[in-house]
Design a protein around this motif. Structure first.
Motif, PDB file in Angstrom:
ATOM      1  N   SER A 149       0.826  -1.212   0.000  1.00  0.00           N
ATOM      2  CA  SER A 149       0.000   0.000   0.000  1.00  0.00           C
ATOM      3  C   SER A 149       0.858   1.259   0.000  1.00  0.00           C
ATOM      4  CB  SER A 149      -0.921   0.007   1.226  1.00  0.00           C
ATOM      5  OG  SER A 149      -0.168  -0.025   2.426  1.00  0.00           O
ATOM      6  N   MET A 150       2.020   1.224   0.667  1.00  0.00           N
ATOM      7  CA  MET A 150       2.909   2.367   0.705  1.00  0.00           C
ATOM      8  C   MET A 150       3.463   2.658  -0.687  1.00  0.00           C
ATOM      9  SD  MET A 150       4.861   1.204   4.189  1.00  0.00           S
ATOM     10  CE  MET A 150       6.162   2.420   4.131  1.00  0.00           C
ATOM     11  N   MET A 151       3.870   1.595  -1.389  1.00  0.00           N
ATOM     12  CA  MET A 151       4.399   1.766  -2.739  1.00  0.00           C
ATOM     13  C   MET A 151       3.338   2.348  -3.670  1.00  0.00           C
ATOM     14  SD  MET A 151       7.611   0.855  -2.842  1.00  0.00           S
ATOM     15  CE  MET A 151       7.905   0.646  -4.600  1.00  0.00           C
ATOM     16  N   VAL A 152       2.126   1.812  -3.579  1.00  0.00           N
ATOM     17  CA  VAL A 152       1.041   2.253  -4.457  1.00  0.00           C
ATOM     18  C   VAL A 152       0.646   3.698  -4.159  1.00  0.00           C
ATOM     19  CG1 VAL A 152      -1.377   1.884  -5.079  1.00  0.00           C
ATOM     20  CG2 VAL A 152       0.163  -0.077  -4.824  1.00  0.00           C
ATOM     21  N   ASP A 153       0.523   4.043  -2.883  1.00  0.00           N
ATOM     22  CA  ASP A 153       0.108   5.398  -2.511  1.00  0.00           C
ATOM     23  C   ASP A 153       1.121   6.447  -2.959  1.00  0.00           C
ATOM     24  OD1 ASP A 153      -2.222   4.527  -1.371  1.00  0.00           O
ATOM     25  OD2 ASP A 153      -1.480   4.551   0.690  1.00  0.00           O
ATOM     26  N   VAL A 154       2.392   6.173  -2.720  1.00  0.00           N
ATOM     27  CA  VAL A 154       3.428   7.140  -3.083  1.00  0.00           C
ATOM     28  C   VAL A 154       3.548   7.248  -4.601  1.00  0.00           C
ATOM     29  CG1 VAL A 154       5.885   7.708  -2.921  1.00  0.00           C
ATOM     30  CG2 VAL A 154       4.680   6.844  -0.922  1.00  0.00           C
ATOM     31  N   TYR A 155       3.461   6.133  -5.298  1.00  0.00           N
ATOM     32  CA  TYR A 155       3.521   6.149  -6.763  1.00  0.00           C
ATOM     33  C   TYR A 155       2.338   6.946  -7.334  1.00  0.00           C
ATOM     34  CZ  TYR A 155       3.805   4.508 -11.591  1.00  0.00           C
ATOM     35  OH  TYR A 155       3.895   4.461 -12.950  1.00  0.00           O
ATOM     36  N   THR A 156       1.170   6.723  -6.766  1.00  0.00           N
ATOM     37  CA  THR A 156      -0.019   7.435  -7.234  1.00  0.00           C
ATOM     38  C   THR A 156       0.160   8.942  -7.098  1.00  0.00           C
ATOM     39  OG1 THR A 156      -1.467   5.597  -6.668  1.00  0.00           O
ATOM     40  CG2 THR A 156      -2.501   7.742  -6.897  1.00  0.00           C
ATOM     41  N   SER A 157       0.673   9.363  -5.955  1.00  0.00           N
ATOM     42  CA  SER A 157       0.844  10.795  -5.702  1.00  0.00           C
ATOM     43  C   SER A 157       1.971  11.394  -6.531  1.00  0.00           C
ATOM     44  CB  SER A 157       1.132  11.020  -4.220  1.00  0.00           C
ATOM     45  OG  SER A 157       1.274  12.392  -3.951  1.00  0.00           O
ATOM     46  N   ASN A 158       3.107  10.709  -6.585  1.00  0.00           N
ATOM     47  CA  ASN A 158       4.310  11.290  -7.179  1.00  0.00           C
ATOM     48  C   ASN A 158       4.438  11.096  -8.687  1.00  0.00           C
ATOM     49  OD1 ASN A 158       4.905  11.975  -4.571  1.00  0.00           O
ATOM     50  ND2 ASN A 158       6.649  10.614  -4.341  1.00  0.00           N
ATOM     51  N   VAL A 159       3.672  10.148  -9.245  1.00  0.00           N
ATOM     52  CA  VAL A 159       3.793   9.869 -10.674  1.00  0.00           C
ATOM     53  C   VAL A 159       2.460  10.049 -11.410  1.00  0.00           C
ATOM     54  CG1 VAL A 159       4.590   8.234 -12.427  1.00  0.00           C
ATOM     55  CG2 VAL A 159       5.588   8.173 -10.132  1.00  0.00           C
ATOM     56  N   VAL A 160       1.424   9.375 -10.934  1.00  0.00           N
ATOM     57  CA  VAL A 160       0.136   9.432 -11.624  1.00  0.00           C
ATOM     58  C   VAL A 160      -0.456  10.844 -11.540  1.00  0.00           C
ATOM     59  CG1 VAL A 160      -2.182   8.458 -11.795  1.00  0.00           C
ATOM     60  CG2 VAL A 160      -0.265   6.994 -11.117  1.00  0.00           C
ATOM     61  N   GLY A 161      -0.327  11.477 -10.386  1.00  0.00           N
ATOM     62  CA  GLY A 161      -0.838  12.840 -10.234  1.00  0.00           C
ATOM     63  C   GLY A 161      -0.255  13.806 -11.253  1.00  0.00           C
ATOM     64  N   PRO A 162       1.076  13.939 -11.323  1.00  0.00           N
ATOM     65  CA  PRO A 162       1.679  14.820 -12.331  1.00  0.00           C
ATOM     66  C   PRO A 162       1.309  14.448 -13.770  1.00  0.00           C
ATOM     67  CG  PRO A 162       3.288  14.300 -10.652  1.00  0.00           C
ATOM     68  CD  PRO A 162       2.084  13.443 -10.371  1.00  0.00           C
ATOM     69  N   MET A 163       1.176  13.147 -14.032  1.00  0.00           N
ATOM     70  CA  MET A 163       0.806  12.724 -15.380  1.00  0.00           C
ATOM     71  C   MET A 163      -0.598  13.202 -15.742  1.00  0.00           C
ATOM     72  SD  MET A 163       0.313   8.940 -17.052  1.00  0.00           S
ATOM     73  CE  MET A 163      -1.347   8.803 -16.369  1.00  0.00           C
ATOM     74  N   MET A 164      -1.546  13.061 -14.815  1.00  0.00           N
ATOM     75  CA  MET A 164      -2.917  13.461 -15.086  1.00  0.00           C
ATOM     76  C   MET A 164      -3.040  14.981 -15.200  1.00  0.00           C
ATOM     77  SD  MET A 164      -4.306  10.619 -15.495  1.00  0.00           S
ATOM     78  CE  MET A 164      -5.964  11.241 -15.787  1.00  0.00           C
ATOM     79  N   VAL A 165      -2.265  15.703 -14.409  1.00  0.00           N
ATOM     80  CA  VAL A 165      -2.264  17.166 -14.523  1.00  0.00           C
ATOM     81  C   VAL A 165      -1.753  17.575 -15.897  1.00  0.00           C
ATOM     82  CG1 VAL A 165      -1.179  19.290 -13.683  1.00  0.00           C
ATOM     83  CG2 VAL A 165      -2.072  17.620 -12.051  1.00  0.00           C
ATOM     84  N   ALA A 166      -0.656  16.959 -16.329  1.00  0.00           N
ATOM     85  CA  ALA A 166      -0.104  17.265 -17.657  1.00  0.00           C
ATOM     86  C   ALA A 166      -1.102  16.914 -18.755  1.00  0.00           C
ATOM     87  CB  ALA A 166       1.205  16.500 -17.867  1.00  0.00           C
ATOM     88  N   LYS A 167      -1.752  15.768 -18.618  1.00  0.00           N
ATOM     89  CA  LYS A 167      -2.720  15.321 -19.622  1.00  0.00           C
ATOM     90  C   LYS A 167      -3.898  16.286 -19.734  1.00  0.00           C
ATOM     91  CE  LYS A 167      -6.004  11.585 -20.574  1.00  0.00           C
ATOM     92  NZ  LYS A 167      -6.568  10.303 -20.094  1.00  0.00           N
ATOM     93  N   ASP A 168      -4.486  16.640 -18.607  1.00  0.00           N
ATOM     94  CA  ASP A 168      -5.692  17.465 -18.639  1.00  0.00           C
ATOM     95  C   ASP A 168      -5.407  18.929 -18.960  1.00  0.00           C
ATOM     96  OD1 ASP A 168      -7.130  15.234 -18.119  1.00  0.00           O
ATOM     97  OD2 ASP A 168      -7.742  15.763 -16.097  1.00  0.00           O
ATOM     98  N   PHE A 169      -4.221  19.426 -18.604  1.00  0.00           N
ATOM     99  CA  PHE A 169      -3.889  20.829 -18.864  1.00  0.00           C
ATOM    100  C   PHE A 169      -3.145  21.017 -20.186  1.00  0.00           C
ATOM    101  CE2 PHE A 169      -5.025  21.300 -14.468  1.00  0.00           C
ATOM    102  CZ  PHE A 169      -5.405  22.632 -14.328  1.00  0.00           C
ATOM    103  N   ARG A 170      -2.937  19.933 -20.928  1.00  0.00           N
ATOM    104  CA  ARG A 170      -2.171  20.019 -22.172  1.00  0.00           C
ATOM    105  C   ARG A 170      -2.755  21.057 -23.136  1.00  0.00           C
ATOM    106  NH1 ARG A 170      -0.552  14.946 -26.158  1.00  0.00           N
ATOM    107  NH2 ARG A 170       0.571  16.184 -27.718  1.00  0.00           N
ATOM    108  N   ALA A 171      -4.061  21.074 -23.289  1.00  0.00           N
ATOM    109  CA  ALA A 171      -4.680  22.006 -24.236  1.00  0.00           C
ATOM    110  C   ALA A 171      -4.376  23.452 -23.870  1.00  0.00           C
ATOM    111  CB  ALA A 171      -6.187  21.777 -24.295  1.00  0.00           C
ATOM    112  N   LEU A 172      -4.385  23.775 -22.576  1.00  0.00           N
ATOM    113  CA  LEU A 172      -4.081  25.144 -22.151  1.00  0.00           C
ATOM    114  C   LEU A 172      -2.615  25.477 -22.376  1.00  0.00           C
ATOM    115  CD1 LEU A 172      -6.049  25.906 -18.849  1.00  0.00           C
ATOM    116  CD2 LEU A 172      -6.525  26.652 -21.184  1.00  0.00           C
ATOM    117  N   LEU A 173      -1.736  24.489 -22.175  1.00  0.00           N
ATOM    118  CA  LEU A 173      -0.312  24.691 -22.446  1.00  0.00           C
ATOM    119  C   LEU A 173      -0.083  24.934 -23.938  1.00  0.00           C
ATOM    120  CD1 LEU A 173       1.139  21.885 -20.156  1.00  0.00           C
ATOM    121  CD2 LEU A 173       1.415  24.337 -19.778  1.00  0.00           C
TER     122      LEU A 173
END
Length: 265
Positions: A118-142
Motif C-alpha cells: 500500500s505504501m508503494m502504491v500510494d506514493v507512486y499514485t501521488s508522485n507519478v500518476v498525479g503529475p501525469m494526469m495534470v499534464a494530460k488534462d492541462f495540455r490544451a491550455l499549455l
C-alpha cells in the motif's frame, strides 16, 4: 530575473514548504507572473493559513485552487483536476497557461523490511500518476500558450513548460553512493518513475513547443526534508527560479539541480 518568467503559472502542493515558497517568491518578484494558480489538497484546511494570507494580500495575482476533494495521498482525482482546469481556463482564456510546476509529492520512508504494498502504491499514485494526469488534462491550455509564440521555434518557460520536481535520490546511477543514508524505497522508486514520465512528456510535447524537464530542489529544511537539511526553502527556490527562467530547448527532457547542474539518470 530581468524579464517576466511567464504570464501564468500553476504550482501544485503550494500550501507549505517549497511550493509555498515558490508562490511567495514569484508574487514578490517584479518580473513574476501576472497570474499564479496555487493549488493544494484542502484550501480551507488548517495547514493552508500562510497560503490564504498570501493570496488575500495579492488577490489580483494569486488564485487558490483545489486539486482534490479530501485529505488523501491520491492527488490524481480526475474530478478535482477537471474542476481546477475549468477555473484556470476561465482566468487565462485564449492566452492559455504558460507554466506548470508539479511540486506536490509525498514521502513515506521505508526500508525493504518496512515497506508494504500500500505504501508503494500510494506514493507512486501521488508522485507519478498525479503529475501525469495534470499534464494530460492541462495540455490544451499549455498548447494555447505555446501557440501565442508560434513565430518562435525555441522553447522556454515564458512560452510553455512543465517542471516536475524530482530528487537526487531518483538517480539510478548515483544510488550506490547514497542508498545507505536514505533507503526510502517508495520515494526513490516513484521519483525514478517521475523521471521517465518527464522524458516521455518531453518527447511527446516537443511538437507542441512545450518544454518538459525535472528539477531537484536540493536537501531543503521542510517538513519532508527535516531540520538537518543544509538549504533553507528560500535559498532553494531562489536557485530553482533562476534555473527555470533560463531554460531553453536544450534542457527539455533533462534532470537538473537547483544550481542548474546536470544529474545523471
Amino acid at each position: 530575473m530581468a524579464c517576466r518568467i511567464c504570464h501564468s503559472v500553476l504550482v501544485t502542493g503550494s500550501n507549505r514548504g517549497i511550493g509555498l515558497e515558490i508562490v511567495r517568491q514569484l508574487v514578490d518578484s517584479p518580473s513574476g507572473p501576472v497570474k499564479i494558480f496555487a493549488s493544494c489538497r484542502d484550501p480551507d484546511g488548517p495547514r493552508t493559513e500562510e497560503l490564504q494570507e498570501l493570496a488575500q494580500k495579492h488577490q489580483d495575482v494569486i488564485t487558490v485552487v483545489q486539486l482534490v476533494k479530501n485529505f488523501s495521498l491520491d492527488i490524481c482525482s480526475s474530478a478535482s483536476i477537471k474542476e481546477a482546469l475549468k477555473l484556470v481556463e476561465n482566468e487565462v482564456q485564449e492566452k492559455g497557461l504558460n507554466l506548470i510546476i508539479n511540486n506536490a509529492g509525498v514521502n513515506i520512508p521505508g526500508s525493504l523490511a518496512d515497506t508494504e504494498k500500500s505504501m508503494m502504491v500510494d506514493v507512486y499514485t501521488s508522485n507519478v500518476v498525479g503529475p501525469m494526469m495534470v499534464a494530460k488534462d492541462f495540455r490544451a491550455l499549455l498548447c494555447k500558450a505555446a501557440a501565442q509564440f508560434s513565430h518562435q521555434t525555441s522553447m522556454s518557460c515564458k512560452r510553455s513548460a512543465i517542471i516536475n520536481v524530482s530528487t537526487l535520490l531518483s538517480s539510478i546511477t548515483i544510488c550506490p553512493e547514497n542508498f545507505s543514508l536514505a533507503p526510502m524505497y517508495p520515494y526513490r522508486v516513484s521519483k525514478a518513475a517521475l523521471n521517465m514520465l518527464t522524458r516521455c512528456l518531453a518527447e511527446d510535447l516537443k511538437k507542441d513547443g512545450i518544454l518538459v524537464m525535472a528539477l531537484h530542489p536540493g536537501w531543503v529544511q521542510t517538513e519532508m526534508g527535516g531540520s538537518e537539511a543544509p538549504l533553507t526553502a528560500a535559498e532553494s527556490v531562489k536557485g530553482m527560479l533562476e534555473v527555470i527562467a533560463n531554460l531553453t530547448e536544450k534542457e527539455t527532457g533533462t534532470l537538473l539541480d537547483w544550481k542548474g547542474n546536470s544529474i545523471p539518470w
